[in-house]
Design an enzyme around this catalytic site. Sequence first.
Site, short mmCIF file in Angstrom:
data_model
loop_
_atom_site.label_atom_id
_atom_site.label_comp_id
_atom_site.label_asym_id
_atom_site.label_seq_id
_atom_site.Cartn_x
_atom_site.Cartn_y
_atom_site.Cartn_z
CD GLU A 125 10.85 -21.36 0.13
OE1 GLU A 125 9.90 -20.44 -0.31
OE2 GLU A 125 10.74 -22.25 0.22
N GLY A 139 8.62 -17.19 0.56
CA GLY A 139 9.37 -17.35 -0.73
C GLY A 139 10.30 -16.38 -0.74
CD GLU A 185 6.74 -21.07 3.45
OE1 GLU A 185 7.08 -20.85 4.62
OE2 GLU A 185 7.57 -20.54 2.48
CB ALA A 212 5.16 -17.77 -2.94
N1 DAK Z 1 1.18 -12.46 -1.84
C1 DAK Z 1 0.36 -11.52 -2.43
N2 DAK Z 1 0.16 -10.43 -1.90
C2 DAK Z 1 0.72 -9.87 -0.77
C3 DAK Z 1 1.55 -10.82 0.04
C4 DAK Z 1 1.62 -12.20 -0.67
N3 DAK Z 1 2.81 -12.99 -0.02
N4 DAK Z 1 2.02 -10.32 1.07
C5 DAK Z 1 1.52 -9.08 1.00
N5 DAK Z 1 0.71 -8.92 -0.07
C6 DAK Z 1 -0.08 -7.59 -0.49
C7 DAK Z 1 -1.39 -7.79 0.44
O1 DAK Z 1 -2.34 -8.41 -0.22
C8 DAK Z 1 -1.55 -6.09 0.28
O2 DAK Z 1 -2.24 -6.08 -1.02
P1 DAK Z 1 -3.71 -4.84 -1.15
O3 DAK Z 1 -4.64 -5.47 -0.26
O4 DAK Z 1 -2.91 -3.54 -0.74
O5 DAK Z 1 -3.93 -5.12 -2.44
C9 DAK Z 1 -0.23 -5.45 0.15
O6 DAK Z 1 0.66 -6.51 -0.43
C10 DAK Z 1 0.27 -4.95 1.47
O7 DAK Z 1 0.12 -5.89 2.33
P2 DAK Z 1 -0.64 -5.80 3.70
O8 DAK Z 1 -1.94 -4.69 3.83
O9 DAK Z 1 -1.04 -7.03 4.43
O10 DAK Z 1 0.42 -4.90 4.65
P3 DAK Z 1 0.85 -5.03 6.12
O11 DAK Z 1 1.64 -4.13 6.51
O12 DAK Z 1 -0.49 -4.98 6.96
O13 DAK Z 1 1.37 -6.56 6.65
C11 DAK Z 1 2.64 -8.57 6.16
C12 DAK Z 1 2.64 -6.89 6.01
C13 DAK Z 1 3.90 -8.92 5.21
C14 DAK Z 1 2.71 -9.01 7.61
C15 DAK Z 1 1.32 -9.34 5.40
O14 DAK Z 1 1.16 -8.78 4.14
C16 DAK Z 1 1.40 -10.71 5.28
O15 DAK Z 1 1.33 -11.55 6.30
N6 DAK Z 1 1.68 -11.15 4.18
C17 DAK Z 1 1.85 -12.57 3.69
C18 DAK Z 1 3.20 -13.18 4.45
C19 DAK Z 1 3.22 -14.67 4.30
O16 DAK Z 1 2.48 -15.48 4.68
N7 DAK Z 1 4.26 -15.07 3.03
C20 DAK Z 1 4.32 -16.39 2.97
C21 DAK Z 1 3.61 -16.67 1.67
S1 DAK Z 1 3.60 -18.20 1.20
C22 DAK Z 1 4.63 -23.86 -3.04
C23 DAK Z 1 4.95 -23.15 -3.62
C24 DAK Z 1 5.62 -21.82 -3.00
C25 DAK Z 1 5.27 -21.62 -1.58
C26 DAK Z 1 4.63 -22.74 -0.76
C27 DAK Z 1 4.61 -23.91 -1.52
N8 DAK Z 1 3.69 -25.13 -3.49
C28 DAK Z 1 3.86 -25.01 -4.73
C29 DAK Z 1 3.88 -26.41 -2.67
C30 DAK Z 1 5.62 -20.64 -0.94
C31 DAK Z 1 4.78 -20.01 0.18
C32 DAK Z 1 5.03 -18.70 0.40
O17 DAK Z 1 5.86 -17.87 0.14
#
Ligand code: DAK
Length: 264
Positions: free
Chosen positions: A118, A115, A138, A70
């Site tokens: 998911e 997400g 998350e 997400a």
């Molecule tokens: N959201 C927004 N932008 C993201 C992103 C994300 N999930 N993942 C990556 N990006 C963006 C980065 O900010 C970066 O943008 P710029 O800085 O270039 O503008 C670009 O994509 C490239 O990312 P990185 O520079 O970080 O690339 P790397 O190769 O170094 O790293 C990575 C890749 C996948 C390891 C890293 O980007 C990362 O850790 N991303 C986050 C992964 C993550 O934590 N995913 C889970 C997201 S939380 C809920 C509703 C929904 C949810 C939960 C609760 N409620 C309402 C209760 C769902 C939650 C999730 O999905």
Amino acid sequence: MNVAAFTQLFITEQQPGVWLITLNRPKALNALNQQVLEQLASAVAWIESQPDARVLLITGSGDKAFAAGADIVEMKDLNAQQARDFSQIGMATMHRIENSRLPVIALVNGFCLGGGCELAMACDFILAADNAVFGQPEVTLGVPPGFGGSQRLPRRVGPGMAAQLLLTGEKVKADEALRIGLCNQVMPPEQLLERGVEMAAAIAKNAPLAVSHCKRLVQVSGDQNIENGCRMESDLFGLSFATEDQKEGMGAFTERRTAEFTGQ
Ligand code: DAK
């Protein structure tokens, strides 16, 4: 609705009846914001409305990610009510995919986190490139999953493995995802689309209603006791004998020719 209306997605017909949705935010690793989620649900409905549609494939654009979760940037300042609303939008999209009459295959190319994972699990099954990385991280961001991950992951990999992944937030590579049953096959990235289309084409040759019934029966198998599940199977088996495709399929077998199904 016109295909051009989907600004966050590409939609293409790869072969007759085999449609592909490509998430198109490669710079943000295809992170799922509200607009993407809403367009995804509309795109599924639009593809279903195409009379020839048989199978749907979903993948991410670029070579780094299926979807990295997400959209954290969009989410981070939400209050509790807004977060619940956002979760409901994501949930609705996942249900829309799961409830589609079409079989849906996720083609996971790279990061498939939060997400994104998911979304892949809302599909009927997952094919993965060998650069795929799966996880529900998350908890490392201070929240539980919000689009159904806590419910779909245990159904895929069992409660123990799901608890490990959800509680640690650890990521697993494609070979481990294959071992635990999260994805069905792993292949080099350049073969992913070809293999997905090939498998979709094999499904598309089968009787659409029978395929749809199988999809539903597999889905309910986790929720029903075996007697209820088998009763539903009997009902749908009986119902299929009221279709032209059953006559065609069994007729073609006895006449030693290839069946041609119409979905009637
Ligand atoms: N959201 C927004 N932008 C993201 C992103 C994300 N999930 N993942 C990556 N990006 C963006 C980065 O900010 C970066 O943008 P710029 O800085 O270039 O503008 C670009 O994509 C490239 O990312 P990185 O520079 O970080 O690339 P790397 O190769 O170094 O790293 C990575 C890749 C996948 C390891 C890293 O980007 C990362 O850790 N991303 C986050 C992964 C993550 O934590 N995913 C889970 C997201 S939380 C809920 C509703 C929904 C949810 C939960 C609760 N409620 C309402 C209760 C769902 C939650 C999730 O999905």
